[in-house]
Design a protein around this motif. Structure first.
Motif, PDB file in Angstrom:
ATOM      1  N   ALA A 173       0.843  -1.190   0.000  1.00  0.00           N
ATOM      2  CA  ALA A 173       0.000   0.000   0.000  1.00  0.00           C
ATOM      3  C   ALA A 173       0.881   1.243   0.000  1.00  0.00           C
ATOM      4  CB  ALA A 173      -0.927   0.010   1.204  1.00  0.00           C
ATOM      5  N   ASP A 184      -4.830   1.562  -8.713  1.00  0.00           N
ATOM      6  CA  ASP A 184      -5.924   1.220  -7.804  1.00  0.00           C
ATOM      7  C   ASP A 184      -5.905   2.214  -6.654  1.00  0.00           C
ATOM      8  OD1 ASP A 184      -7.844   0.082  -6.188  1.00  0.00           O
ATOM      9  OD2 ASP A 184      -6.627  -1.654  -5.604  1.00  0.00           O
ATOM     10  N   VAL A 189      -7.775   4.811  -3.791  1.00  0.00           N
ATOM     11  CA  VAL A 189      -8.922   5.086  -2.935  1.00  0.00           C
ATOM     12  C   VAL A 189      -8.832   6.538  -2.482  1.00  0.00           C
ATOM     13  CG1 VAL A 189     -10.074   4.509  -0.777  1.00  0.00           C
ATOM     14  CG2 VAL A 189      -9.016   2.701  -2.142  1.00  0.00           C
ATOM     15  N   LYS A 246      -2.407  -0.883  -3.378  1.00  0.00           N
ATOM     16  CA  LYS A 246      -3.497   0.066  -3.195  1.00  0.00           C
ATOM     17  C   LYS A 246      -2.919   1.413  -2.799  1.00  0.00           C
ATOM     18  CE  LYS A 246      -7.265  -1.503  -1.565  1.00  0.00           C
ATOM     19  NZ  LYS A 246      -8.055  -1.395  -2.807  1.00  0.00           N
TER      20      LYS A 246
END
Length: 226
Positions: A43, A84, A86, A67
């Motif tokens: 991440a 990807d 968020v 992520k």
């Protein structure tokens, strides 16, 4: 949990078998010991959109399908680059499989400049509260000193706070020392200094100014266990 510092604002967290990079500015960072070809993050957490913080996010994220968590406008742009991503916003928190991320305010600016010279609005700059294994890390991002740091400290039992001391673009050593007094972490680590001529600082002077918290001046590539 193992923390390591890699120059400028680059922090690596290893917890629960996961590797998390914060603000992975590697290529172009003369201080770092990291290599984009060998890093394998699960991440990536971003505080804001400036190029010296987004750094090598796109390449790193695509390599391991990592992520990326970022302020929502920046996340939208990174998503358009095949990442990807968020998008979160100030005050919001979410529990991921690698830990819990909460965004706090920071007072700075936030834009990303593409290779073609286009300037992309990156949303609000932020600090990050990261919690895993019962420990809480506060990465203040790029910011000036502000009074609500006291509220962040009161609302969170912060084990380690990474605070910028470089001055010029962020708070300098004196304001950063005052910030530590407001945040009241168990340990404070200075970041965002010495990378460029305007932000040359002596972290030992910052250390002398801090009262009420242990200060660890982390050499590049060194680790701290909590």
């Amino acid at each position: 949990m193992q923390l390591s510092y890699h120059g400028h604002s680059v922090v690596k967290i290893q917890t629960n078998g996961k590797t998390i990079l914060i603000d992975p500015f590697i290529n172009g960072n003369s201080l770092t010991d990291l290599d984009v070809d060998t890093e394998q993050p699960d991440a990536i957490l971003l505080t804001h959109a400036h190029n010296d913080h987004v750094g090598d996010t796109v390449e790193l994220a695509k390599k391991k399908n990592a992520k990326v968590v970022a302020p929502v406008e920046l996340a939208n742009y990174l998503g358009s680059q095949g990442v990807d991503a968020v998008g979160m916003n100030l005050g919001g928190s979410h529990e991921f499989d690698f830990g819990t991320v909460k965004y706090t305010k920071a007072f700075h600016s936030s834009s990303y400049t593409t290779e073609s010279g286009d300037v992309i609005y990156g949303g609000m700059p932020a600090g990050i509260l990261f919690t895993a294994e019962g420990k809480t890390i506060y990465h203040a991002g790029d910011t000036e000193l502000f009074g609500d740091m006291e509220l962040i400290g009161k609302r969170n039992d912060i084990d380690v706070a990474f605070v910028p001391i470089g001055d010029f673009f962020t708070m300098g050593p004196e304001d950063a020392a005052y910030a530590v007094d407001l945040i009241k972490p168990k340990v404070a680590v200075p970041i965002h200094y010495d990378t460029f001529p305007p932000i040359k600082q002596d972290p030992e002077e910052f250390k002398k100014m801090v009262k009420g918290a242990e200060v660890i001046v982390m050499e590049i590539g060194t680790t701290h266990e909590i």
